[in-house]
Design an enzyme around this catalytic site. Structure first.
Site, mmCIF file in Angstrom:
data_model
loop_
_atom_site.group_PDB
_atom_site.id
_atom_site.type_symbol
_atom_site.label_atom_id
_atom_site.label_comp_id
_atom_site.label_asym_id
_atom_site.label_seq_id
_atom_site.Cartn_x
_atom_site.Cartn_y
_atom_site.Cartn_z
ATOM 1 N N TYR A 1 2.365 9.476 4.396
ATOM 2 C CA TYR A 1 3.047 8.277 3.905
ATOM 3 C C TYR A 1 4.442 8.182 4.532
ATOM 4 C CZ TYR A 1 4.641 4.986 0.212
ATOM 5 O OH TYR A 1 5.120 3.904 -0.491
ATOM 6 N N ILE B 1 8.920 3.339 -8.490
ATOM 7 C CA ILE B 1 8.718 2.065 -9.180
ATOM 8 C C ILE B 1 7.405 2.114 -9.958
ATOM 9 C CG2 ILE B 1 8.656 -0.458 -8.864
ATOM 10 C CD1 ILE B 1 11.238 1.010 -7.751
ATOM 11 N N ASP C 1 -7.932 -8.328 4.327
ATOM 12 C CA ASP C 1 -7.715 -6.910 4.598
ATOM 13 C C ASP C 1 -6.693 -6.826 5.725
ATOM 14 O OD1 ASP C 1 -7.763 -4.305 5.532
ATOM 15 O OD2 ASP C 1 -9.945 -4.107 5.363
ATOM 16 N N VAL C 2 -5.529 -6.267 5.449
ATOM 17 C CA VAL C 2 -4.434 -6.284 6.441
ATOM 18 C C VAL C 2 -4.725 -5.447 7.684
ATOM 19 C CG1 VAL C 2 -2.594 -6.819 4.793
ATOM 20 C CG2 VAL C 2 -3.127 -4.409 5.306
ATOM 21 N N ASN D 1 3.653 -6.361 2.345
ATOM 22 C CA ASN D 1 3.802 -5.481 1.190
ATOM 23 C C ASN D 1 2.601 -4.569 0.937
ATOM 24 O OD1 ASN D 1 4.684 -4.875 -1.798
ATOM 25 N ND2 ASN D 1 2.656 -5.846 -1.957
ATOM 26 N N THR E 1 4.243 1.038 -10.840
ATOM 27 C CA THR E 1 3.148 0.147 -10.428
ATOM 28 C C THR E 1 1.872 0.993 -10.382
ATOM 29 O OG1 THR E 1 3.084 0.571 -8.047
ATOM 30 C CG2 THR E 1 4.758 -1.006 -8.808
ATOM 31 N N ASP F 1 -4.893 -10.242 -0.603
ATOM 32 C CA ASP F 1 -5.190 -8.876 -1.072
ATOM 33 C C ASP F 1 -6.684 -8.631 -0.884
ATOM 34 O OD1 ASP F 1 -5.417 -6.457 -2.926
ATOM 35 O OD2 ASP F 1 -3.346 -7.012 -3.343
ATOM 36 N N LYS G 1 5.870 5.001 6.629
ATOM 37 C CA LYS G 1 7.023 4.239 6.128
ATOM 38 C C LYS G 1 8.243 4.382 7.044
ATOM 39 C CE LYS G 1 5.041 2.322 2.583
ATOM 40 N NZ LYS G 1 4.862 0.865 2.526
#
Ligand code: NAD
Length: 268
Positions: A155, A190, A63-64, A90, A192, A37, A159
């Site tokens: 988004y 969800i 960092d992805v 994720n 979060t 992360d 996705k």
């Protein structure tokens, strides 16, 4: 015997929310975790918590969107654990803003994390998994990857991209006889921290699209759930982690290129 006993797993975005719940669950089920992360303090805390409970976990700042960083994370995982069996792509962000108000910079930033990050993970995990006899890649999409969501159009694009990218890669891996399965997970609403970070450009811009908590610059997910989720409630990170665990484990050995929807009935 755990459900992913002795497997080595990388979970990106593992410091918070769904990634954290997934890392903790995979560790409880016997996997060795590499949690990554950009949130170092929280990520270290998750890894220490797992170790304190008798599990195996390390945390790496990652960092992805950074290709070199991906190369390092995968190489270090192979170096320390001898292989790679599971990758959970994720890490993600949601930028809630009407499309005409979205800057090109925000569009690209969201795409870089949610879609480029998944591409890079897949690109570097496949050779590593192939070298250890196979593996399972779980890409986290969303119900926003299945149908449109007002205020979340950028988004949606990322996705939806994750969903179809997953299917293409799944067929490529199967065709090459690599024993690498690739599936996507589609959470609904969800609870979060992602929702508290989503509103960009002021809540007045999105309040006619989605219910917001006035003054908190955050979306009211309980109100959304009541209005849009047939089961009437928000989901928990653990409820998503159970689906990810199933796809990560050999229990789903005949599944590849499929999409697991966990959404309280939203898309039914
Ligand atoms: N919460 C929901 O309702 C919901 C619904 C559908 C899909 N999702 C998806 O689930 C995934 C996890 O989200 P969450 O709800 O747990 O949110 P979260 O904000 O709790 O966790 C996301 C994590 O990703 C990390 N991250 C952000 N940018 C990063 C980067 N460049 N490199 C590495 N890590 C980075 C964040 O630091 C954070 O720890 C995301 O892909 C999200 O789009 C969430």
């Amino acid at each position: 015997m755990g459900r992913v006993e002795n497997m080595v797993a990388i979970v990106t975005g593992g410091a918070s929310g769904i990634g954290r719940a997934t890392a903790e669950m995979l560790a409880r089920e016997g996997a060795t975790l590499v949690i990554t992360d950009i949130q170092e303090g929280l990520g270290e805390e998750v890894a220490r918590g797992i170790e304190a409970g008798g599990g195996k976990a390390v945390f790496k700042v990652h960092d992805v969107t950074d290709e070199e960083n991906w190369r390092q994370v995968v190489a270090e995982t192979i170096g320390s654990s001898g292989g790679l069996d599971i990758l959970v792509n994720n890490a993600g962000i949601g930028i809630l803003v009407p499309v005409v108000d979205m800057s090109l910079e925000d569009w690209r930033r969201q795409r870089a994390i949610n879609l480029d990050g998944v591409f890079l993970g897949v690109k570097y995990a496949i050779p590593a998994m192939a070298a250890s006899g196979g593996g399972s890649i779980v890409n986290i999409s969303s119900v926003a990857g299945l149908r449109g969501s007002p205020g979340l159009t950028g988004y949606n694009a990322t996705k939806g991209g994750v969903r179809l990218f997953t299917k293409g890669v799944a067929k490529e891996c199967a065709g090459a006889g690599l024993n690498i399965r690739v599936n996507s997970v589609h959470p609904g609403i969800i609870a979060t921290p992602i929702w508290t970070k989503a509103v960009q450009g002021g809540e007045e811009k999105v309040s006619d699209l989605l219910p917001v908590n006035e003054g908190a610059n955050a979306v009211d997910i309980d109100a959304i759930a009541q209005a849009t989720v047939p089961m009437g409630v928000v989901g928990t990170a653990e409820e998503i982690a159970y689906g990810i665990l199933f796809l990560a484990s050999n229990e789903s050995s005949h599944m590849t290129g499929s999409e697991l929807v966990i959404d309280g009935g939203i898309t039914a």
